[in-house]
Design a protein around this motif. Structure first.
Motif, PDB file in Angstrom:
ATOM      1  N   ARG A  10     -25.156  53.846  14.326  1.00  0.00           N
ATOM      2  CA  ARG A  10     -24.362  53.103  15.313  1.00  0.00           C
ATOM      3  C   ARG A  10     -23.421  52.133  14.590  1.00  0.00           C
ATOM      4  NH1 ARG A  10     -26.736  47.918  15.636  1.00  0.00           N
ATOM      5  NH2 ARG A  10     -28.962  47.895  15.128  1.00  0.00           N
ATOM      6  N   PRO A  11     -22.446  51.578  15.316  1.00  0.00           N
ATOM      7  CA  PRO A  11     -21.528  50.641  14.677  1.00  0.00           C
ATOM      8  C   PRO A  11     -22.270  49.459  14.053  1.00  0.00           C
ATOM      9  CG  PRO A  11     -20.721  51.256  16.860  1.00  0.00           C
ATOM     10  CD  PRO A  11     -22.097  51.827  16.734  1.00  0.00           C
ATOM     11  N   ASN A  12     -21.738  49.016  12.917  1.00  0.00           N
ATOM     12  CA  ASN A  12     -22.230  47.799  12.255  1.00  0.00           C
ATOM     13  C   ASN A  12     -23.555  47.861  11.518  1.00  0.00           C
ATOM     14  OD1 ASN A  12     -20.322  45.650  12.358  1.00  0.00           O
ATOM     15  ND2 ASN A  12     -20.481  45.803  14.589  1.00  0.00           N
ATOM     16  N   VAL A  13     -24.104  49.040  11.376  1.00  0.00           N
ATOM     17  CA  VAL A  13     -25.364  49.126  10.628  1.00  0.00           C
ATOM     18  C   VAL A  13     -25.134  49.071   9.114  1.00  0.00           C
ATOM     19  CG1 VAL A  13     -26.861  50.252  12.316  1.00  0.00           C
ATOM     20  CG2 VAL A  13     -25.372  51.643  10.866  1.00  0.00           C
ATOM     21  N   GLY A  14     -23.879  49.326   8.703  1.00  0.00           N
ATOM     22  CA  GLY A  14     -23.577  49.252   7.270  1.00  0.00           C
ATOM     23  C   GLY A  14     -23.187  50.573   6.621  1.00  0.00           C
ATOM     24  N   LYS A  15     -22.680  51.505   7.427  1.00  0.00           N
ATOM     25  CA  LYS A  15     -22.293  52.827   6.903  1.00  0.00           C
ATOM     26  C   LYS A  15     -21.197  52.703   5.836  1.00  0.00           C
ATOM     27  CE  LYS A  15     -21.157  54.306  10.998  1.00  0.00           C
ATOM     28  NZ  LYS A  15     -21.591  53.110  11.746  1.00  0.00           N
ATOM     29  N   SER A  16     -20.155  51.958   6.160  1.00  0.00           N
ATOM     30  CA  SER A  16     -19.026  51.833   5.228  1.00  0.00           C
ATOM     31  C   SER A  16     -19.441  51.081   3.974  1.00  0.00           C
ATOM     32  CB  SER A  16     -17.855  51.122   5.906  1.00  0.00           C
ATOM     33  OG  SER A  16     -17.465  51.838   7.058  1.00  0.00           O
ATOM     34  N   THR A  17     -20.242  50.062   4.159  1.00  0.00           N
ATOM     35  CA  THR A  17     -20.718  49.271   3.007  1.00  0.00           C
ATOM     36  C   THR A  17     -21.520  50.167   2.065  1.00  0.00           C
ATOM     37  OG1 THR A  17     -20.850  47.345   4.447  1.00  0.00           O
ATOM     38  CG2 THR A  17     -22.015  47.197   2.344  1.00  0.00           C
ATOM     39  N   ASN A 118     -31.379  49.471   6.687  1.00  0.00           N
ATOM     40  CA  ASN A 118     -30.461  48.633   5.911  1.00  0.00           C
ATOM     41  C   ASN A 118     -30.657  47.138   6.198  1.00  0.00           C
ATOM     42  OD1 ASN A 118     -28.351  48.139   4.111  1.00  0.00           O
ATOM     43  ND2 ASN A 118     -26.804  48.218   5.725  1.00  0.00           N
ATOM     44  N   LYS A 119     -30.040  46.354   5.365  1.00  0.00           N
ATOM     45  CA  LYS A 119     -29.985  44.887   5.490  1.00  0.00           C
ATOM     46  C   LYS A 119     -31.340  44.228   5.263  1.00  0.00           C
ATOM     47  CE  LYS A 119     -26.071  45.347   8.670  1.00  0.00           C
ATOM     48  NZ  LYS A 119     -25.238  44.734   9.712  1.00  0.00           N
ATOM     49  N   ASP A 121     -32.150  42.573   2.885  1.00  0.00           N
ATOM     50  CA  ASP A 121     -31.944  41.230   2.310  1.00  0.00           C
ATOM     51  C   ASP A 121     -32.061  40.155   3.380  1.00  0.00           C
ATOM     52  OD1 ASP A 121     -28.672  40.631   2.958  1.00  0.00           O
ATOM     53  OD2 ASP A 121     -29.286  42.713   2.898  1.00  0.00           O
ATOM     54  N   GLN A 122     -31.912  40.553   4.642  1.00  0.00           N
ATOM     55  CA  GLN A 122     -32.018  39.573   5.724  1.00  0.00           C
ATOM     56  C   GLN A 122     -33.448  39.401   6.246  1.00  0.00           C
ATOM     57  OE1 GLN A 122     -29.083  40.966   8.559  1.00  0.00           O
ATOM     58  NE2 GLN A 122     -27.530  39.576   7.737  1.00  0.00           N
ATOM     59  N   SER A 149     -30.671  47.448   0.792  1.00  0.00           N
ATOM     60  CA  SER A 149     -29.598  46.526   1.148  1.00  0.00           C
ATOM     61  C   SER A 149     -28.318  47.112   0.572  1.00  0.00           C
ATOM     62  CB  SER A 149     -29.845  45.129   0.570  1.00  0.00           C
ATOM     63  OG  SER A 149     -28.646  44.365   0.701  1.00  0.00           O
ATOM     64  N   ALA A 150     -27.478  47.634   1.451  1.00  0.00           N
ATOM     65  CA  ALA A 150     -26.212  48.241   0.999  1.00  0.00           C
ATOM     66  C   ALA A 150     -25.328  47.176   0.370  1.00  0.00           C
ATOM     67  CB  ALA A 150     -25.503  48.897   2.178  1.00  0.00           C
ATOM     68  N   LYS A 151     -25.419  45.989   0.911  1.00  0.00           N
ATOM     69  CA  LYS A 151     -24.560  44.899   0.455  1.00  0.00           C
ATOM     70  C   LYS A 151     -24.921  44.450  -0.959  1.00  0.00           C
ATOM     71  CE  LYS A 151     -22.658  40.666   2.453  1.00  0.00           C
ATOM     72  NZ  LYS A 151     -22.813  39.789   3.636  1.00  0.00           N
TER      73      LYS A 151
HETATM   74  P1  GDP Z   1     -20.438  50.244   9.831  1.00  0.00           P
HETATM   75  O1  GDP Z   1     -19.817  49.907  11.130  1.00  0.00           O
HETATM   76  O2  GDP Z   1     -21.732  50.968  10.040  1.00  0.00           O
HETATM   77  O3  GDP Z   1     -19.528  50.963   8.888  1.00  0.00           O
HETATM   78  O4  GDP Z   1     -20.868  48.853   9.149  1.00  0.00           O
HETATM   79  P2  GDP Z   1     -20.151  48.039   7.974  1.00  0.00           P
HETATM   80  O5  GDP Z   1     -20.395  48.676   6.659  1.00  0.00           O
HETATM   81  O6  GDP Z   1     -18.748  47.802   8.346  1.00  0.00           O
HETATM   82  O7  GDP Z   1     -20.998  46.691   8.011  1.00  0.00           O
HETATM   83  C1  GDP Z   1     -21.063  45.890   9.165  1.00  0.00           C
HETATM   84  C2  GDP Z   1     -21.401  44.472   8.768  1.00  0.00           C
HETATM   85  O8  GDP Z   1     -22.710  44.403   8.207  1.00  0.00           O
HETATM   86  C3  GDP Z   1     -20.464  43.902   7.708  1.00  0.00           C
HETATM   87  O9  GDP Z   1     -20.258  42.547   8.003  1.00  0.00           O
HETATM   88  C4  GDP Z   1     -21.247  44.071   6.426  1.00  0.00           C
HETATM   89  O10 GDP Z   1     -20.899  43.112   5.442  1.00  0.00           O
HETATM   90  C5  GDP Z   1     -22.660  43.843   6.913  1.00  0.00           C
HETATM   91  N1  GDP Z   1     -23.637  44.504   6.053  1.00  0.00           N
HETATM   92  C6  GDP Z   1     -23.643  45.810   5.658  1.00  0.00           C
HETATM   93  N2  GDP Z   1     -24.703  46.073   4.874  1.00  0.00           N
HETATM   94  C7  GDP Z   1     -25.392  44.919   4.741  1.00  0.00           C
HETATM   95  C8  GDP Z   1     -26.593  44.536   4.041  1.00  0.00           C
HETATM   96  O11 GDP Z   1     -27.258  45.320   3.351  1.00  0.00           O
HETATM   97  N3  GDP Z   1     -26.994  43.246   4.185  1.00  0.00           N
HETATM   98  C9  GDP Z   1     -26.299  42.344   4.920  1.00  0.00           C
HETATM   99  N4  GDP Z   1     -26.777  41.113   4.980  1.00  0.00           N
HETATM  100  N5  GDP Z   1     -25.179  42.665   5.579  1.00  0.00           N
HETATM  101  C10 GDP Z   1     -24.725  43.929   5.497  1.00  0.00           C
END
Ligand code: GDP
Ligand code: MG
Length: 166
Positions: A10-17, A118-119, A121-122, A149-151
């Motif tokens: 879904r949106p914002n899970v961190g796919k692009s990251t 993902n995430k 780290d949070q 943690s993709a980030k």
């Molecule tokens: P997408 O919509 O699935 O492509 O999600 P994005 O890659 O654009 O990430 C959405 C938001 O989540 C951004 O603000 C990222 O910086 C944040 N984010 C992605 N991966 C992580 C992670 O592993 N940890 C944290 N804390 N934030 C993350």
């Protein structure tokens, strides 16, 4: 060996990251051509004789009433056809309705599905993930469940190793 890897969620899970992390992480990349379209981002990573084609799908959207969402759902679904590996990403928090929509699509896929949480780290308490993991593993026969943690890049190398084994 050439694999086709779809990154869905879904949106914002961190796919692009995650995709950026995978494509940007190592110096041994011989072909790195992220191609930004409004619909899909494709990247190719070559390491030795392993070549992986990554597709960062647009998110699957719950609101089917909007034409743009219907279109994006279609694009996301078509990315799932003929894939060698699906990387299905969810957030460390609860399973949402939108995760369920993606999950329903993923279940029809022939290839292995790797569930990525993902995430992490949070997460304040790493052990809080454990009951969640047990519950998730009941949903379907995921090839693996990998918290990352993709980030920060945590466990992304492990995920890549599993992807490259397929
Ligand atoms: P997408 O919509 O699935 O492509 O999600 P994005 O890659 O654009 O990430 C959405 C938001 O989540 C951004 O603000 C990222 O910086 C944040 N984010 C992605 N991966 C992580 C992670 O592993 N940890 C944290 N804390 N934030 C993350
Ligand atoms: Mg994205």
């Amino acid at each position: 060996q050439c694999g086709f890897v779809a990154i869905v969620g879904r949106p914002n899970v961190g796919k692009s990251t995650l995709m950026n992390e995978i494509l940007g992480q190592k110096l041994s990349i011989t072909s790195r051509k992220p191609q930004t379209t409004r619909h899909q981002i494709v990247g190719i990573k070559t390491e030795g004789d392993i070549q992986a084609v990554y597709v960062d799908t647009p998110g699957l959207h719950k609101d089917q009433d909007k034409a743009i969402n219907r279109y994006m759902n279609k694009a996301a679904s078509s990315a799932l056809r003929d894939v060698d590996v699906v990387v299905f990403i969810i957030d460390r928090t609860a399973w949402t309705d939108e995760d369920q929509i993606v999950f329903d699509k993923v279940q029809g896929v022939k290839g292995p599905v790797i569930l990525v949480i993902n995430k992490i780290d949070q997460l304040e308490d790493k052990d809080s993930l454990l009951p969640h993991l047990a519950e998730l593993s009941q949903k379907m026969d995921f090839h693996e469940i990998i918290p990352i943690s993709a980030k920060l890049g945590t466990s992304v190398d492990r995920l890549e190793a599993v992807i490259n084994e397929q």
